[in-house]
Design a protein around this motif. Structure first.
Motif, PDB file in Angstrom:
ATOM      1  N   PHE A   7     -59.232   0.549 -31.005  1.00  0.00           N
ATOM      2  CA  PHE A   7     -58.651  -0.130 -32.306  1.00  0.00           C
ATOM      3  C   PHE A   7     -58.342  -1.637 -31.261  1.00  0.00           C
ATOM      4  O   PHE A   7     -57.570  -1.289 -30.110  1.00  0.00           O
ATOM      5  N   GLN A   8     -57.739  -2.971 -31.712  1.00  0.00           N
ATOM      6  CA  GLN A   8     -57.734  -3.792 -30.573  1.00  0.00           C
ATOM      7  C   GLN A   8     -55.726  -3.377 -30.891  1.00  0.00           C
ATOM      8  O   GLN A   8     -55.366  -3.805 -29.974  1.00  0.00           O
ATOM      9  N   VAL A   9     -55.275  -2.929 -32.229  1.00  0.00           N
ATOM     10  CA  VAL A   9     -53.930  -2.788 -32.273  1.00  0.00           C
ATOM     11  C   VAL A   9     -53.651  -0.932 -31.756  1.00  0.00           C
ATOM     12  O   VAL A   9     -54.612  -0.759 -32.468  1.00  0.00           O
ATOM     13  N   ASP A  47     -62.853  -2.703 -30.115  1.00  0.00           N
ATOM     14  CA  ASP A  47     -62.457  -3.573 -30.988  1.00  0.00           C
ATOM     15  C   ASP A  47     -61.504  -4.152 -29.478  1.00  0.00           C
ATOM     16  O   ASP A  47     -60.616  -3.471 -28.945  1.00  0.00           O
ATOM     17  N   GLU A  48     -61.994  -5.300 -28.331  1.00  0.00           N
ATOM     18  CA  GLU A  48     -61.128  -5.073 -27.471  1.00  0.00           C
ATOM     19  C   GLU A  48     -61.197  -4.020 -26.538  1.00  0.00           C
ATOM     20  O   GLU A  48     -59.939  -4.080 -26.175  1.00  0.00           O
ATOM     21  N   ALA A  49     -61.461  -2.988 -26.168  1.00  0.00           N
ATOM     22  CA  ALA A  49     -61.304  -1.570 -25.306  1.00  0.00           C
ATOM     23  C   ALA A  49     -61.120  -2.399 -24.223  1.00  0.00           C
ATOM     24  O   ALA A  49     -60.469  -1.201 -23.411  1.00  0.00           O
ATOM     25  N   LYS A  51     -63.586 -11.445 -36.354  1.00  0.00           N
ATOM     26  CA  LYS A  51     -64.478  -9.958 -35.416  1.00  0.00           C
ATOM     27  C   LYS A  51     -63.577  -8.753 -36.046  1.00  0.00           C
ATOM     28  O   LYS A  51     -64.477  -7.201 -36.690  1.00  0.00           O
ATOM     29  N   THR A  52     -61.967  -8.470 -35.625  1.00  0.00           N
ATOM     30  CA  THR A  52     -61.472  -6.751 -35.923  1.00  0.00           C
ATOM     31  C   THR A  52     -61.524  -7.378 -38.004  1.00  0.00           C
ATOM     32  O   THR A  52     -61.672  -5.903 -38.105  1.00  0.00           O
ATOM     33  N   THR A  53     -60.906  -7.908 -38.287  1.00  0.00           N
ATOM     34  CA  THR A  53     -61.442  -7.805 -40.475  1.00  0.00           C
ATOM     35  C   THR A  53     -63.265  -7.598 -40.575  1.00  0.00           C
ATOM     36  O   THR A  53     -62.956  -6.224 -41.786  1.00  0.00           O
TER      37      THR A  53
HETATM   38 MG    MG Z   1     -59.429  -8.465 -33.738  1.00  0.00          MG
END
Ligand code: MG
Ligand code: ADP
Length: 632
Positions: free
Chosen positions: A452-454, A537-539, A410-412
């Motif tokens: 961003f996830q990170v 992304d996973e906010a 997903k993040t990619t």
């Molecule tokens: Mg991810």
């Protein structure tokens, strides 16, 4: 310590700094006029001005953008040599000698142009690699000058026609240094200056928020090269002689670095204070410790670097950075573990089947246009195919969920859409534009914002600065670049911070926020840029459940009122089910299913992917969060 910082950093401190600066300037202006000031004293001062200027220029790249240059003196040498070559053409029988002013100016221009050219290549390198590449540039250039004897006089050097009005040089350099200080002071207060710090803090993040980082870096590097080249030319003229060893001397770079570190890296007054301090120290040590002065100087500097990592200015100005921090390159922070996180992970997850598409469509499907359309996206990391032929599209005003187990790509996929990764196959269109080969900043300027996830925020900038810097860069223009902000941006930031409960921390450094607050800040930053599409992304991970409810409402209203489309990665399935009319499920880089939340959750393949290996125990990934179920 804190009191001192508050006082010195506050209005009282600023007043003291201003009074001291005016007093110092007044003293420097009258100094040459006072009887008994010898030419050699004036020359010493002129050299000190040169040292200060070189340190300021070094700090523009080293301190502000965080590109620590070990070869900065190369621009000084080039400025000096161009000036010397042009002015001594006649005595060398190569033509007519140039007058000093055009010679020095051409030296400056050539230094700046070469810096732009070399910077264009070396500034792709990060951290120590850049430093060493520049050291190599410096050494190579010196050897070229040494070898190219016909033009440069080789190891013997060149002699310039003498002109030794020390007083004139003194005032000329004083004016130039004061101008340079004023320029950096002003620049740091503009968007341009804040963008430089953003590059230092998180270059890729800055790109994905629309900042043309490469261009800005090269412009600054070139400016610093030209400015140092100017002082090199002036120095050559006053010295009336250049050879490779004195024009290209390492200590000129080392002094700039040391002066800046002593004063305070990344600040405006740091390099000034530090260089003058270094000069003064050297004089004191020189007269009192004749035999051991070099040892003492070295030891002193080690002590300063060890015990005063942010320099003198760092004692009261939190914006000073330490070299140690600078070289923690591109390190986006690791997943935060804060109270918020613990809070949000508590409680059992509601069953996935209660997922309910609750929201009426705001825009009739007939009127919708495609915002983004990605076809056959393939992204490999070595042998691993992280994304394997995925098609995905989002229509205007649509909210689409992207779910799937950890590591499903997903993040990619997000990184492919925002052009962080080159694709191994496939194409991406934004509206009617093919963006497959564009840069991240161009995509951002076309209206794609993301979180961003990170987490990526600019930790050294305040919350407000983070917000205001995340404007739509495509609309700023050159004039906007050199302004601090504008009223519309300010008002918008204010309003968003208010909503996201960040207003009380508006003037705190973003690095001091909790993980959950930083996620909120990221959402705010994404919304600042007037996006047409937001990738989340996973906010909501790490944000407490009550606030998640608020965010949900806010996203819905932004979607409904402004027609902003969202593509969201979420492990909170309730959240997705509530907001999204369409969900895409990824598994091992492939699209497993697509449809309404209910349809998707009933797909045997999805149930298998989520629950198959786990014996119907766990909800997807970390599971939905307690308190977020919206069972109608
Ligand atoms: Mg991810
Ligand atoms: P998700 O966001 O769905 O959890 P990711 O897109 O982060 O999954 O990762 C998909 C796969 O690609 C994982 O196996 C991950 O280890 C791998 N991966 C992601 N980024 C990189 C990278 N920069 N280099 C190598 N492998 C990566």
């Amino acid at each position: 310590m804190n009191l001192r910082r508050q006082w010195l950093g506050g209005p009282g401190g600023r007043l003291v700094v201003r009074i001291a600066a005016v007093a110092a300037l007044a003293w420097l202006i009258v100094l040459p006029l006072a009887g008994g000031t010898s030419d050699s004293t004036l020359f010493t001062f002129t050299l000190m001005f040169t040292g200060v200027a070189v340190a300021i220029n070094w700090n523009l790249t080293g301190g502000f953008i965080g590109y620590v240059d070990f070869g900065h003196a190369v621009w000084f040498g080039i400025g000096a040599y161009i000036t010397a070559i042009l002015m001594s053409l006649q005595s060398n029988g190569l033509g007519i000698g140039w007058p000093p002013i055009p010679a020095i100016l051409l030296g400056m221009v050539i230094a700046g142009a070469l810096a732009a050219l070399i910077g264009r290549f070396t500034m792709h390198l990060k951290g120590p690699y850049f430093s060493i590449a520049m050291l190599g540039t410096f050494v190579a250039m010196r050897e070229i000058v040494r070898t190219w004897g016909g033009l440069t006089g080789g190891g013997v050097g060149l002699t310039l026609p003498p002109y030794l009005n020390r007083q004139l040089f003194y005032y000329l350099e004083l004016v130039l240094v004061v101008g340079l200080i004023g320029l950096t002071w002003w620049l740091r207060r503009t968007r341009f200056g804040a963008a430089l710090v953003a590059i230092r803090e998180d270059e890729l993040g800055a790109q994905m928020r629309g900042i043309a980082t490469t261009r800005l870096k090269v412009v600054v590097f070139s400016f610093a090269g030209a400015s140092t080249g100017l002082f090199g030319g002036l120095w050559a003229y006053q010295n009336t002689f250049v050879d490779p060893d004195i024009a290209f001397i390492e200590t000129r770079t080392i002094d700039a670095i040391m002066g800046t570190l002593l004063g305070g890296l990344g600040t405006v007054i740091g390099p000034i204070l530090g260089s003058v301090g270094l000069y003064w120290l050297r004089e004191v040590l020189w007269t009192n410790l004749l035999d051991y002065h070099l040892v003492a100087q070295g030891v002193l500097l080690i002590v300063i670097v060890l015990f005063l990592p942010k320099g003198i200015v760092g004692l009261f100005d939190p914006r000073a950075v330490s070299l140690r921090k600078l070289w923690r390159w591109g390190a986006a922070e690791s997943a935060p573990q804060t109270e918020d996180d613990v809070l949000s992970d508590s409680g059992p997850a509601p069953p996935i089947r209660s997922a309910e598409p609750a929201r009426a469509r705001t825009i009739p499907s007939g009127e919708r246009t495609r915002v983004v359309e990605a076809n056959g996206i393939v992204k490999r990391f070595g042998g691993l195919t992280a994304v394997d032929g995925v098609d995905i599209e989002v229509f205007s005003g649509e909210m689409v969920g992207l779910i799937g187990p950890n590591g499903s790509g997903k993040t990619t996929l997000f990184d492919c859409l925002s052009r962080v990764h080159g694709l191994d196959n496939g194409s991406i269109r934004l509206g009617t534009t093919d963006i497959t080969r564009l840069s991240p900043y161009q995509v951002a300027r076309m209206g794609v914002a993301r979180t961003f996830q990170v987490i990526r925020v600019y930790r050294d900038l305040t919350v407000r600065e983070n917000m205001e810097l995340s404007v739509q860069w495509g609309e700023i223009g050159l004039r906007g670049l050199f302004r601090r902000t504008d009223t519309a941006t300010r008002a918008k930031a204010e309003q968003l911070m208010e909503f996201l409960m960040l207003a009380p921390m508006a003037d705190e450094a973003a690095g001091t926020l909790s993980g959950g607050q930083r996620r909120l800040l990221e959402i705010g930053m994404a919304l600042m840029s007037d996006p047409t599409l937001v990738l989340l992304d996973e906010a909501t991970s790490g944000i407490n459940p009550t606030l998640v409810e608020d965010i949900k409402d806010r996203l819905m209203s932004i979607n409904a009122e402004q027609g902003v489309s969202f593509l969201m990665v979420e492990h909170n399935v309730q959240f997705v089910a509530h907001l999204c009319e369409r969900v895409v499920v990824l598994d091992s880089g492939r699209k497993l299913a697509e449809g309404t939340p209910r349809q998707v959750m009933e797909e045997p393949a999805v149930i298998e992917a989520y629950f198959g290996a786990q014996g119907h125990q766990d909800p997807p990934e970390d599971g939905g969060r307690a308190g977020e179920a919206e069972s109608p």
